[in-house]
Design an enzyme around this catalytic site. Structure first.
Site, PDB file in Angstrom:
ATOM      1  N   TYR A   1       0.822  -1.220   0.000  1.00  0.00           N
ATOM      2  CA  TYR A   1       0.000   0.000   0.000  1.00  0.00           C
ATOM      3  C   TYR A   1       0.860   1.276   0.000  1.00  0.00           C
ATOM      4  CZ  TYR A   1      -3.690  -3.297   1.465  1.00  0.00           C
ATOM      5  OH  TYR A   1      -4.551  -4.359   1.561  1.00  0.00           O
TER       6      TYR A   1
ATOM      7  N   HIS B   1       0.703 -11.671   1.587  1.00  0.00           N
ATOM      8  CA  HIS B   1      -0.380 -10.909   0.953  1.00  0.00           C
ATOM      9  C   HIS B   1      -1.030 -11.633  -0.226  1.00  0.00           C
ATOM     10  CE1 HIS B   1      -1.611  -6.463   0.034  1.00  0.00           C
ATOM     11  NE2 HIS B   1      -2.605  -7.282  -0.191  1.00  0.00           N
TER      12      HIS B   1
HETATM   13  P1  NDP Z   1     -15.439  -2.523   2.070  1.00  0.00           P
HETATM   14  O1  NDP Z   1     -16.043  -3.479   1.108  1.00  0.00           O
HETATM   15  O2  NDP Z   1     -15.868  -2.590   3.486  1.00  0.00           O
HETATM   16  O3  NDP Z   1     -15.714  -1.097   1.460  1.00  0.00           O
HETATM   17  C1  NDP Z   1     -15.319   0.090   2.100  1.00  0.00           C
HETATM   18  C2  NDP Z   1     -15.631   1.203   1.133  1.00  0.00           C
HETATM   19  O4  NDP Z   1     -17.030   1.208   0.952  1.00  0.00           O
HETATM   20  C3  NDP Z   1     -15.251   2.579   1.586  1.00  0.00           C
HETATM   21  O5  NDP Z   1     -14.416   3.147   0.609  1.00  0.00           O
HETATM   22  C4  NDP Z   1     -16.591   3.320   1.697  1.00  0.00           C
HETATM   23  O6  NDP Z   1     -16.523   4.582   1.126  1.00  0.00           O
HETATM   24  C5  NDP Z   1     -17.510   2.502   0.854  1.00  0.00           C
HETATM   25  N1  NDP Z   1     -18.893   2.407   1.344  1.00  0.00           N
HETATM   26  C6  NDP Z   1     -19.289   1.953   2.545  1.00  0.00           C
HETATM   27  N2  NDP Z   1     -20.624   1.952   2.636  1.00  0.00           N
HETATM   28  C7  NDP Z   1     -21.076   2.402   1.444  1.00  0.00           C
HETATM   29  C8  NDP Z   1     -22.364   2.645   0.913  1.00  0.00           C
HETATM   30  N3  NDP Z   1     -23.462   2.419   1.620  1.00  0.00           N
HETATM   31  N4  NDP Z   1     -22.453   3.114  -0.339  1.00  0.00           N
HETATM   32  C9  NDP Z   1     -21.354   3.363  -1.071  1.00  0.00           C
HETATM   33  N5  NDP Z   1     -20.095   3.161  -0.614  1.00  0.00           N
HETATM   34  C10 NDP Z   1     -19.969   2.697   0.627  1.00  0.00           C
HETATM   35  O7  NDP Z   1     -13.849  -2.625   2.094  1.00  0.00           O
HETATM   36  P2  NDP Z   1     -12.750  -2.473   0.938  1.00  0.00           P
HETATM   37  O8  NDP Z   1     -12.998  -3.407  -0.161  1.00  0.00           O
HETATM   38  O9  NDP Z   1     -12.590  -1.037   0.580  1.00  0.00           O
HETATM   39  O10 NDP Z   1     -11.439  -2.978   1.660  1.00  0.00           O
HETATM   40  C11 NDP Z   1     -11.155  -2.583   2.974  1.00  0.00           C
HETATM   41  C12 NDP Z   1      -9.732  -2.908   3.294  1.00  0.00           C
HETATM   42  O11 NDP Z   1      -9.484  -4.302   3.097  1.00  0.00           O
HETATM   43  C13 NDP Z   1      -8.665  -2.230   2.448  1.00  0.00           C
HETATM   44  O12 NDP Z   1      -8.441  -0.903   2.834  1.00  0.00           O
HETATM   45  C14 NDP Z   1      -7.482  -3.134   2.724  1.00  0.00           C
HETATM   46  O13 NDP Z   1      -6.911  -2.819   3.976  1.00  0.00           O
HETATM   47  C15 NDP Z   1      -8.134  -4.506   2.775  1.00  0.00           C
HETATM   48  N6  NDP Z   1      -8.031  -5.207   1.487  1.00  0.00           N
HETATM   49  C16 NDP Z   1      -7.196  -6.281   1.418  1.00  0.00           C
HETATM   50  C17 NDP Z   1      -6.985  -6.943   0.240  1.00  0.00           C
HETATM   51  C18 NDP Z   1      -6.049  -8.094   0.214  1.00  0.00           C
HETATM   52  O14 NDP Z   1      -5.636  -8.514  -0.868  1.00  0.00           O
HETATM   53  N7  NDP Z   1      -5.690  -8.653   1.369  1.00  0.00           N
HETATM   54  C19 NDP Z   1      -7.674  -6.545  -1.004  1.00  0.00           C
HETATM   55  C20 NDP Z   1      -8.606  -5.445  -0.813  1.00  0.00           C
HETATM   56  C21 NDP Z   1      -8.751  -4.818   0.379  1.00  0.00           C
HETATM   57  P3  NDP Z   1     -16.591   5.953   1.963  1.00  0.00           P
HETATM   58  O15 NDP Z   1     -15.192   6.426   2.034  1.00  0.00           O
HETATM   59  O16 NDP Z   1     -17.478   6.811   1.139  1.00  0.00           O
HETATM   60  O17 NDP Z   1     -17.164   5.653   3.319  1.00  0.00           O
END
Ligand code: NDP
Length: 285
Positions: free
Chosen positions: A51, A108
């Protein structure tokens, strides 16, 4: 209210919900975002070498005034540079994060290590033995990847962090069987995808119907995101999420106070999710 914890197979405890610094925050300065997360009650921070923001996360940790023991810090091993080992890569992370140890160190992405996965796992065990991390685990591992490292592991992975939401839950079956056999906690990322990345799918009316029922039961607002995170929590999943908004951060943590979904509601989400197989990330080989 303290964040509740899950027990890991190495005898430690992990807060059930983590604030992630990947996806929307990937490659960005996260000092402000992590500060807001900690100020609003997040104790578990999920980062990664890939990241490229461990230093700014470390700045927020240092400025938080929290004791090291009050925070749970996860980082993840990226593709190894020539001559590097999981232990030497973690030493670099610790310098950037400004801490003496992390709580969780994950491999990862298995495909980054090709035929060297067993060797990499032995290196993860070495990092733990050296006291640089309390726990070790993996991410994006299929059942086959898990079985491969379990052939040589003296320490089994404590968690496997994978894409997990209703549209992939059925496909995760083989993974979940290995997790159960070895007491590996399933950790989710992309858990809220059905709400926005996969909007328009069969789950939309179901999450809204359950949200409305929970809101009436609770007598105060409940969001669809809370429904999905509660569904994961009730399955014993460690949720990794993120947000740019303080209000949503508080909402995530408030999920604990939302009434439980009934067994029928959980089954309904499972069955509806199984109608559409949709993966949003390609971190698995
Ligand atoms: P989520 O699926 O929980 O999504 C979070 C995102 O959703 C935020 O950006 C938020 O935006 C948005 N959101 C939440 N509620 C809503 C809604 N009702 N409508 C629209 N948008 C909404 O998690 P992520 O997929 O983003 O991943 C979270 C973490 O997981 C990453 O930061 C990372 O640390 C980890 N990860 C790990 C991976 C791996 O390979 N190990 C791969 C991907 C992620 P807002 O800012 O507007 O609140």
């Amino acid at each position: 209210m303290p964040v509740s914890t899950l027990a890991l197979n190495d005898g430690t405890q992990v807060p059930w919900i983590a604030f992630g610094t990947g996806t929307a925050l990937y490659g960005k300065d996260v000092e402000q975002a992590v500060t807001v997360a900690i100020e609003n009650g997040f104790t578990h921070l999920d980062g990664a070498q890939m990241y490229k923001n461990e230093a700014s996360s470390g700045a927020a940790i240092a400025a938080s005034g929290k004791l090291r023991s009050e925070l749970y810090i996860t980082t993840k091993l990226q593709a190894l540079q020539p001559g590097a080992t999981p232990k030497s890569a973690l030493e670099e992370s610790l310098k950037k994060l400004g801490v003496d140890y992390v709580d969780m160190y994950l491999v990862h992405i298995p495909k980054q290590h090709g035929s060297k996965l067993k060797e990499v796992w032995k290196g993860m065990e070495e990092a733990k033995s050296a006291g640089l991390t309390k726990s070790i685990g993996v991410s994006n591992f299929t059942a086959d990847h898990l079985n491969e490292i379990l052939e040589v592991a003296t320490i089994p992975p404590a968690i496997n962090q994978v894409e997990a939401h209703p549209y992939v839950w059925k496909a995760l079956g083989p993974n979940l069987a290995v997790h159960k056999e070895h007491n590996i906690v399933t950790s989710s990322y992309a858990g809220l995808s059905p709400l926005f990345r996969g909007k328009g799918g069969p789950l939309d009316p179901v999450t809204e119907q359950i949200r409305a029922r929970l809101e009436i039961t609770r007598g105060s607002p409940v969001s669809e995101g809370q429904v999905l995170n509660k569904w994961l929590k009730q399955k014993g999943v460690l949720v990794v999420t993120t947000s740019s908004k303080a209000e949503r951060i508080r909402e995530y943590l408030d999920t604990e106070n939302v009434p439980d979904l009934t067994a029928e509601e959980i089954d309904l989400i499972d069955a509806t999710g199984a109608k559409l197989h949709k993966r949003f990330f390609v971190c698995r080989s």
